[in-house]
Write a protein that holds these residues in place. Structure first.
Motif, short mmCIF file in Angstrom:
data_model
loop_
_atom_site.label_atom_id
_atom_site.label_comp_id
_atom_site.label_asym_id
_atom_site.label_seq_id
_atom_site.Cartn_x
_atom_site.Cartn_y
_atom_site.Cartn_z
N ASP A 1 1.02 4.49 -2.59
CA ASP A 1 0.77 5.86 -2.13
C ASP A 1 1.49 6.10 -0.81
O ASP A 1 0.98 5.74 0.26
CB ASP A 1 -0.73 6.10 -1.98
CG ASP A 1 -1.07 7.54 -1.62
OD1 ASP A 1 -0.13 8.36 -1.42
OD2 ASP A 1 -2.26 7.86 -1.54
N GLY A 2 2.65 6.71 -0.87
CA GLY A 2 3.44 6.99 0.32
C GLY A 2 2.89 8.11 1.17
O GLY A 2 3.40 8.38 2.26
N ARG A 3 1.85 8.78 0.70
CA ARG A 3 1.26 9.89 1.46
C ARG A 3 0.07 9.45 2.30
O ARG A 3 -0.59 10.28 2.93
CB ARG A 3 0.81 10.99 0.50
CG ARG A 3 2.00 11.66 -0.18
CD ARG A 3 1.57 12.79 -1.02
NE ARG A 3 1.04 13.86 -0.13
CZ ARG A 3 0.76 15.07 -0.54
NH1 ARG A 3 0.91 15.39 -1.80
NH2 ARG A 3 0.30 15.96 0.31
N LEU B 1 4.23 -0.33 11.16
CA LEU B 1 4.87 0.63 10.26
C LEU B 1 6.17 1.14 10.86
O LEU B 1 7.21 1.18 10.18
CB LEU B 1 3.92 1.79 9.96
CG LEU B 1 4.50 2.91 9.09
CD1 LEU B 1 4.99 2.36 7.75
CD2 LEU B 1 3.46 4.00 8.90
N VAL C 1 11.37 0.17 5.00
CA VAL C 1 10.95 1.45 4.43
C VAL C 1 12.13 2.39 4.62
O VAL C 1 12.47 2.75 5.74
CB VAL C 1 9.70 2.01 5.14
CG1 VAL C 1 9.34 3.38 4.58
CG2 VAL C 1 8.53 1.05 5.01
N GLU D 1 9.97 0.64 9.37
CA GLU D 1 10.89 1.77 9.17
C GLU D 1 12.19 1.54 9.95
O GLU D 1 13.28 1.75 9.43
CB GLU D 1 10.23 3.07 9.62
CG GLU D 1 9.09 3.50 8.72
CD GLU D 1 8.27 4.65 9.27
OE1 GLU D 1 7.54 5.26 8.48
OE2 GLU D 1 8.35 4.94 10.49
N TYR E 1 10.45 8.35 2.33
CA TYR E 1 9.28 8.77 1.59
C TYR E 1 9.69 9.94 0.70
O TYR E 1 10.45 10.81 1.12
CB TYR E 1 8.16 9.21 2.54
CG TYR E 1 7.75 8.11 3.50
CD1 TYR E 1 6.75 7.21 3.17
CD2 TYR E 1 8.38 7.98 4.73
CE1 TYR E 1 6.38 6.20 4.05
CE2 TYR E 1 8.02 6.97 5.62
CZ TYR E 1 7.02 6.08 5.27
OH TYR E 1 6.66 5.08 6.13
N LEU F 1 -3.99 3.90 5.97
CA LEU F 1 -3.23 2.66 5.79
C LEU F 1 -3.85 1.53 6.60
O LEU F 1 -4.04 0.42 6.08
CB LEU F 1 -1.77 2.89 6.21
CG LEU F 1 -0.82 1.71 6.06
CD1 LEU F 1 -0.73 1.24 4.62
CD2 LEU F 1 0.57 2.12 6.58
N GLU G 1 0.83 -1.21 0.00
CA GLU G 1 0.00 0.00 0.00
C GLU G 1 0.86 1.26 0.00
O GLU G 1 0.56 2.23 -0.69
CB GLU G 1 -0.96 0.01 1.20
CG GLU G 1 -2.06 -1.02 1.11
CD GLU G 1 -2.97 -0.83 -0.10
OE1 GLU G 1 -3.16 0.31 -0.55
OE2 GLU G 1 -3.51 -1.85 -0.59
N LEU G 2 1.95 1.25 0.77
CA LEU G 2 2.83 2.42 0.80
C LEU G 2 3.53 2.64 -0.53
O LEU G 2 3.80 3.78 -0.91
CB LEU G 2 3.86 2.28 1.92
CG LEU G 2 3.33 2.47 3.33
CD1 LEU G 2 4.42 2.17 4.34
CD2 LEU G 2 2.78 3.87 3.52
N GLN G 3 3.84 1.55 -1.24
CA GLN G 3 4.45 1.71 -2.57
C GLN G 3 3.47 2.37 -3.53
O GLN G 3 3.88 3.13 -4.40
CB GLN G 3 4.88 0.35 -3.14
CG GLN G 3 6.14 -0.18 -2.52
CD GLN G 3 6.64 -1.40 -3.26
OE1 GLN G 3 7.69 -1.36 -3.86
NE2 GLN G 3 5.89 -2.49 -3.23
#
Length: 150
Positions: free
Chosen positions: A15-17, A38, A47, A42, A50, A23, A11-13
């Motif tokens: 949309d990282g925003r 998350l 991760v 990180e 961003y 999320l 999901e972060l790939q």
């Protein structure tokens, strides 16, 4: 890393925003466990950061080339000096050390052919330890900035 961690990364790939709330909803977790996962992803380096993905044409970088580098010598000091010098050239947007010949592949963006030629003559050709440079122009991107397959 389990299935839920992979879903979070996928999901972060896309949309990282995303907010942590968004999320969590997408991966069907409550807010606190999603946030903990998350932060752990990180912390472990899964991760790395961003950023915004820019359109090169929109910022005037319409010329792209791939430069293959063959080294004259590959001792530790020469390789370190070469890699440090390449890392300092902003127009080198990707650099990879390869097995075999050639030794490196550089992806270069520039405004136009004239700007690339100047970069080639003044910076690339003077890199430490370089025996030969061979370049080719990118005609079209078929796959670009694809997400990692999770």
């Amino acid at each position: 890393m389990d299935t839920v961690d992979r879903q979070i990364l996928a999901e972060l790939q896309k949309d990282g925003r995303l907010t942590v709330t968004e999320l969590a909803a997408r991966v069907r977790l409550s807010l606190s466990p999603c946030h903990r996962r998350l932060r752990e992803l990180e912390r472990r380096g899964a991760v790395r950061g961003y950023r915004a993905v820019l359109d090169p044409e929109a910022v005037g970088l319409t010329f792209e080339s791939l430069v293959f580098v063959t080294m004259r010598q590959e001792d530790r000091d020469t390789v370190a000096a070469f890699e440090a010098a390449v890392a300092d050239i902003p127009h080198v947007v990707q650099a990879q050390r390869l097995f075999g010949d050639p030794d490196y592949l550089l992806r270069i963006v520039s405004k136009d052919l004239r700007a690339f030629q100047q970069l080639y003559d003044e910076e690339l050709a003077t890199l430490p330890g370089v025996q030969r440079l061979s370049s080719t122009l990118v005609m079209k991107h078929v796959v670009r900035e694809r997400s990692l397959p999770l």
